[in-house]
Design a protein around this motif. Structure first.
Motif, PDB file in Angstrom:
ATOM      1  N   THR A 139       0.806  -1.227   0.000  1.00 19.36           N
ATOM      2  CA  THR A 139       0.000   0.000   0.000  1.00 19.36           C
ATOM      3  C   THR A 139       0.839   1.278   0.000  1.00 19.36           C
ATOM      4  O   THR A 139       2.012   1.275   0.365  1.00 19.36           O
ATOM      5  N   THR A 140       0.191   2.368  -0.423  1.00 19.72           N
ATOM      6  CA  THR A 140       0.866   3.657  -0.586  1.00 19.72           C
ATOM      7  C   THR A 140       1.542   4.116   0.708  1.00 19.72           C
ATOM      8  O   THR A 140       2.697   4.540   0.704  1.00 19.72           O
ATOM      9  N   SER A 141       0.806   4.047   1.822  1.00 21.65           N
ATOM     10  CA  SER A 141       1.374   4.544   3.088  1.00 21.65           C
ATOM     11  C   SER A 141       2.584   3.729   3.506  1.00 21.65           C
ATOM     12  O   SER A 141       3.554   4.271   4.043  1.00 21.65           O
ATOM     13  N   ASN A 173      -6.683   1.133  -5.501  1.00 19.13           N
ATOM     14  CA  ASN A 173      -6.819   2.473  -4.905  1.00 19.13           C
ATOM     15  C   ASN A 173      -7.969   3.217  -5.552  1.00 19.13           C
ATOM     16  O   ASN A 173      -8.705   3.951  -4.909  1.00 19.13           O
ATOM     17  N   THR A 177     -11.223   0.734  -3.580  1.00 23.22           N
ATOM     18  CA  THR A 177     -11.288   1.476  -2.322  1.00 23.22           C
ATOM     19  C   THR A 177     -12.487   2.410  -2.306  1.00 23.22           C
ATOM     20  O   THR A 177     -13.182   2.528  -1.292  1.00 23.22           O
ATOM     21  N   CYS A 206      -7.146   7.330  -4.183  1.00 21.90           N
ATOM     22  CA  CYS A 206      -8.328   6.905  -3.413  1.00 21.90           C
ATOM     23  C   CYS A 206      -9.350   8.032  -3.312  1.00 21.90           C
ATOM     24  O   CYS A 206     -10.537   7.845  -3.600  1.00 21.90           O
ATOM     25  N   GLU A 225      -7.166  19.686   0.181  1.00 27.63           N
ATOM     26  CA  GLU A 225      -5.867  19.237  -0.344  1.00 27.63           C
ATOM     27  C   GLU A 225      -4.747  20.118   0.194  1.00 27.63           C
ATOM     28  O   GLU A 225      -4.973  21.235   0.657  1.00 27.63           O
ATOM     29  N   ARG A 230      -3.048  18.617  -7.317  1.00 26.00           N
ATOM     30  CA  ARG A 230      -4.199  17.765  -7.002  1.00 26.00           C
ATOM     31  C   ARG A 230      -5.440  18.625  -6.750  1.00 26.00           C
ATOM     32  O   ARG A 230      -6.550  18.268  -7.152  1.00 26.00           O
ATOM     33  N   ALA A 281     -10.417   6.336   5.184  1.00 26.81           N
ATOM     34  CA  ALA A 281     -10.088   5.305   4.189  1.00 26.81           C
ATOM     35  C   ALA A 281      -8.579   5.129   4.074  1.00 26.81           C
ATOM     36  O   ALA A 281      -8.112   4.278   3.327  1.00 26.81           O
ATOM     37  N   GLN A 283      -4.611   4.289   5.265  1.00 26.81           N
ATOM     38  CA  GLN A 283      -4.080   3.046   5.818  1.00 26.81           C
ATOM     39  C   GLN A 283      -4.065   3.026   7.343  1.00 26.81           C
ATOM     40  O   GLN A 283      -4.350   2.020   7.964  1.00 26.81           O
ATOM     41  N   ASN A 334     -13.487   0.878   4.950  1.00 27.97           N
ATOM     42  CA  ASN A 334     -13.931  -0.071   3.915  1.00 27.97           C
ATOM     43  C   ASN A 334     -13.639  -1.515   4.305  1.00 27.97           C
ATOM     44  O   ASN A 334     -14.314  -2.424   3.842  1.00 27.97           O
TER      45      ASN A 334
HETATM   46  N1  LIG Z   1      -8.762   1.680   2.277  1.00 30.63           N
HETATM   47  C1  LIG Z   1      -8.064   0.914   1.445  1.00 30.63           C
HETATM   48  O1  LIG Z   1      -8.408  -0.231   1.140  1.00 30.63           O
HETATM   49  C2  LIG Z   1      -6.854   1.516   0.795  1.00 30.63           C
HETATM   50  C3  LIG Z   1      -6.414   1.045  -0.454  1.00 30.63           C
HETATM   51  C4  LIG Z   1      -5.306   1.665  -1.041  1.00 30.63           C
HETATM   52  C5  LIG Z   1      -4.651   2.701  -0.360  1.00 30.63           C
HETATM   53  N2  LIG Z   1      -5.104   3.094   0.878  1.00 30.63           N
HETATM   54  C6  LIG Z   1      -4.493   4.177   1.654  1.00 30.63           C
HETATM   55  O2  LIG Z   1      -5.191   5.391   1.359  1.00 30.63           O
HETATM   56  C7  LIG Z   1      -4.303   6.501   1.550  1.00 30.63           C
HETATM   57  C8  LIG Z   1      -4.263   7.347   0.289  1.00 30.63           C
HETATM   58  O3  LIG Z   1      -3.749   6.562  -0.775  1.00 30.63           O
HETATM   59  P1  LIG Z   1      -3.598   7.183  -2.251  1.00 30.63           P
HETATM   60  O4  LIG Z   1      -3.095   6.081  -3.114  1.00 30.63           O
HETATM   61  O5  LIG Z   1      -4.833   7.922  -2.623  1.00 30.63           O
HETATM   62  O6  LIG Z   1      -2.408   8.232  -1.957  1.00 30.63           O
HETATM   63  P2  LIG Z   1      -1.989   9.501  -2.845  1.00 30.63           P
HETATM   64  O7  LIG Z   1      -0.611   9.843  -2.394  1.00 30.63           O
HETATM   65  O8  LIG Z   1      -2.283   9.259  -4.275  1.00 30.63           O
HETATM   66  O9  LIG Z   1      -3.007  10.645  -2.338  1.00 30.63           O
HETATM   67  C9  LIG Z   1      -2.984  11.228  -1.070  1.00 30.63           C
HETATM   68  C10 LIG Z   1      -3.403  12.688  -1.257  1.00 30.63           C
HETATM   69  O10 LIG Z   1      -3.603  13.267   0.039  1.00 30.63           O
HETATM   70  C11 LIG Z   1      -3.091  14.592  -0.002  1.00 30.63           C
HETATM   71  N3  LIG Z   1      -2.824  15.035   1.372  1.00 30.63           N
HETATM   72  C12 LIG Z   1      -1.760  14.754   2.167  1.00 30.63           C
HETATM   73  N4  LIG Z   1      -1.900  15.374   3.360  1.00 30.63           N
HETATM   74  C13 LIG Z   1      -3.074  16.049   3.303  1.00 30.63           C
HETATM   75  C14 LIG Z   1      -3.769  16.867   4.227  1.00 30.63           C
HETATM   76  N5  LIG Z   1      -3.269  17.162   5.441  1.00 30.63           N
HETATM   77  N6  LIG Z   1      -4.957  17.385   3.854  1.00 30.63           N
HETATM   78  C15 LIG Z   1      -5.482  17.133   2.628  1.00 30.63           C
HETATM   79  N7  LIG Z   1      -4.855  16.374   1.702  1.00 30.63           N
HETATM   80  C16 LIG Z   1      -3.669  15.831   2.047  1.00 30.63           C
HETATM   81  C17 LIG Z   1      -1.862  14.486  -0.884  1.00 30.63           C
HETATM   82  O11 LIG Z   1      -1.499  15.753  -1.392  1.00 30.63           O
HETATM   83  C18 LIG Z   1      -2.338  13.538  -1.968  1.00 30.63           C
HETATM   84  O12 LIG Z   1      -2.932  14.214  -3.060  1.00 30.63           O
HETATM   85  C19 LIG Z   1      -2.957   5.875   1.922  1.00 30.63           C
HETATM   86  O13 LIG Z   1      -2.871   5.819   3.324  1.00 30.63           O
HETATM   87  C20 LIG Z   1      -3.061   4.473   1.340  1.00 30.63           C
HETATM   88  O14 LIG Z   1      -2.171   3.568   1.959  1.00 30.63           O
HETATM   89  C21 LIG Z   1      -6.205   2.542   1.447  1.00 30.63           C
END
Ligand SMILES: NC(=O)c1ccc[n+]([C@@H]2O[C@H](COP(=O)([O-])OP(=O)(O)OC[C@H]3O[C@@H](n4cnc5c(N)ncnc54)[C@H](O)[C@@H]3O)[C@@H](O)[C@H]2O)c1
Length: 413
Positions: A139-141, A173, A177, A206, A225, A230, A281, A283, A334
């Motif tokens: 995962t991304t995080s 994602n 998600t 996501c 954001e 973005r 949603a 991680q 989720n």
């Molecule tokens: N729920 C699930 O099943 C699932 C699946 C995949 C990923 N994830 C998790 O979801 C999260 C997001 O993943 P992603 O792939 O969309 O990441 P991403 O890096 O594509 O997007 C994250 C966005 O959040 C923004 N951001 C960061 N800090 C912020 C803040 N304080 N306020 C507002 N925006 C802010 C960033 O600028 C970025 O655009 C991660 O933690 C990832 O691990 C969850």
């Protein structure tokens, strides 16, 4: 239902993994590989583990989130010979003990979802690092944590960031998600999204898709954001962009998907409407400041539905007093309140995982990878996209010779 039936149901919808299972049974590409995995203990993970063990791997599994663990799946995995250390709702001490139990099997490959296994190896169990040859991160995080460890010079073995695979990003994602996040919110609250205001924090893979699904159900979407590109994308897609300081006052449902911490803080919660719903949603359960909410509510919390905790902010009956509804204790909504990404989506994500493990095991001594975080080789990404399309009966055009030579020629003749 029994865990085996749940895994069978998921398997029936994971055609790419079914094909890989057949090939792995014959080729046994993972013979000799001891895999330590830390993944959500779900039926779809069960299907992945069937593929890995069919390939000859010995697998030990801990849960990457105690609230997503399906105990019946864990039991089925144990009876299939996968050492599984996970119980739904395990406390932090049990979670750490489960990771240690996996580490005690001396894994040669690690498969992580959130980097917890790798982090434990690097922080608490360094004596076991030596035997690990490589790992993957789902995962991304987790990939963000890994990159910061690698940058500080502390990473001890190479890792493939499966989270960066285009096929996976698109399927999981993006589509999985988003659908399952909205599903979790609706199952937990049975609220009507049409006409409500949904605030989505983070417009990444996501968040973008969560915004689209909420909008498709008739909600007005506001995006918060920190990244100008973005934010611009969100605005051009037709969403209002505001700082959380403003959005907090008029949202009905808040969804965090940022990978960052303290995105929804007590000062925001204090300004929210009565009955505002908070869901995460991302991680980790840090995106909504839950300890801050506890303090703000001064202990006035009660469970009002499964997965829904109502916090009372201010003196009841006095102006400004209001309720805030926190879903799934701020954990992945989720997976905690719904079933996570559907099997068809995890088919793609886990096919990348299975091929990444195969690739790492085939290459680890022939072609030692530098100790760093690596992208998934493009050949794997394309192979998974191709296999998925084949299982869906989708055919592509093939370039003619003159097209291929046109694209290859710098003169464009
Ligand atoms: N729920 C699930 O099943 C699932 C699946 C995949 C990923 N994830 C998790 O979801 C999260 C997001 O993943 P992603 O792939 O969309 O990441 P991403 O890096 O594509 O997007 C994250 C966005 O959040 C923004 N951001 C960061 N800090 C912020 C803040 N304080 N306020 C507002 N925006 C802010 C960033 O600028 C970025 O655009 C991660 O933690 C990832 O691990 C969850």
């Amino acid at each position: 239902l029994e865990g085996k039936e749940l895994i069978d149901w998921a398997a029936s919808r994971m055609a790419v993994l079914a094909g890989l299972l057949r090939r792995f049974e014959t080729d046994r590409p993972l013979l000799g590989a001891r895999i330590g995995a830390c993944l959500h203990v779900t039926p779809e993970t069960g299907v992945l583990l069937r593929v890995l063990t069919a390939g000859g791997a010995e697998v030990a599994l801990a849960a990457s989130n105690p609230l997503s663990t399906r105990d019946e799946v864990a039991e089925a995995l144990v009876s299939d010979g996968v050492a599984t250390f996970a119980h739904r709702g395990d406390d932090p001490t049990a979670v750490a003990a489960n990771l240690d139990a996996v580490i005690d099997t001396s894994p040669l490959l690690t498969v992580d979802d959130g980097c917890d296994l790798l982090a434990r190896l690097h922080l608490e169990r360094r004596e076991c690092l030596e035997t690990v040859v490589a790992g993957t991160e789902d995962t991304t995080s987790g990939a963000i944590r890994l990159r910061s460890l690698a940058q500080s010079g502390g990473l001890a073995y190479p890792v493939l960031a499966v989270s960066g695979s285009q096929a996976r990003l698109l399927a999981d994602n993006r589509h999985g998600t988003a659908q399952s996040t909205i599903d979790g919110i609706l199952r937990a609250t049975n609220t009507l999204l049409a006409g409500s205001t949904v605030v989505v924090a983070g417009y990444g893979n996501c968040g973008h898709a969560v915004a689209d699904v909420a909008s498709g159900l008739g909600a007005q979407v506001v995006v918060t954001e920190i990244d100008p590109s973005r934010a611009l994308a969100a605005m051009l897609d037709g969403y209002r962009v505001e700082p959380m300081d403003e959005a907090c006052a008029h949202g009905d449902v808040f969804v965090t998907a940022t990978g960052n911490r303290d995105v929804v803080r007590p000062e925001h919660m204090a300004a929210m409407r009565d009955g505002a719903v908070l869901a995460n949603a991302g991680q980790f359960d840090l995106e909504i400041d839950v300890p801050g909410l506890e303090e703000l509510a001064g202990g006035r919390r009660r469970r009002v539905r499964p997965m829904v905790d109502e916090y009372v902010i201010g003196d009841p009956g006095r102006p400004g007093a209001h309720r805030v509804l926190l879903l799934a204790e701020g954990r992945l909504v989720n997976l905690a309140a719904a079933d996570g990404s559907p099997p068809q989506v995890m088919d793609v994500a886990f096919a990348v995982q299975a091929l990444a493990c195969e690739w790492l095991w085939a290459n680890h001594d022939r072609l030692p990878l530098p100790v760093a975080v690596h992208e998934v080789p493009e050949e794997i990404d394309r192979a998974v996209a191709r296999l998925k399309l084949e299982t869906l009966g989708v055919r592509l055009d093939v370039m003619t010779e003159s097209q291929a030579s046109y694209l290859a020629s710098w003169g464009r003749s």
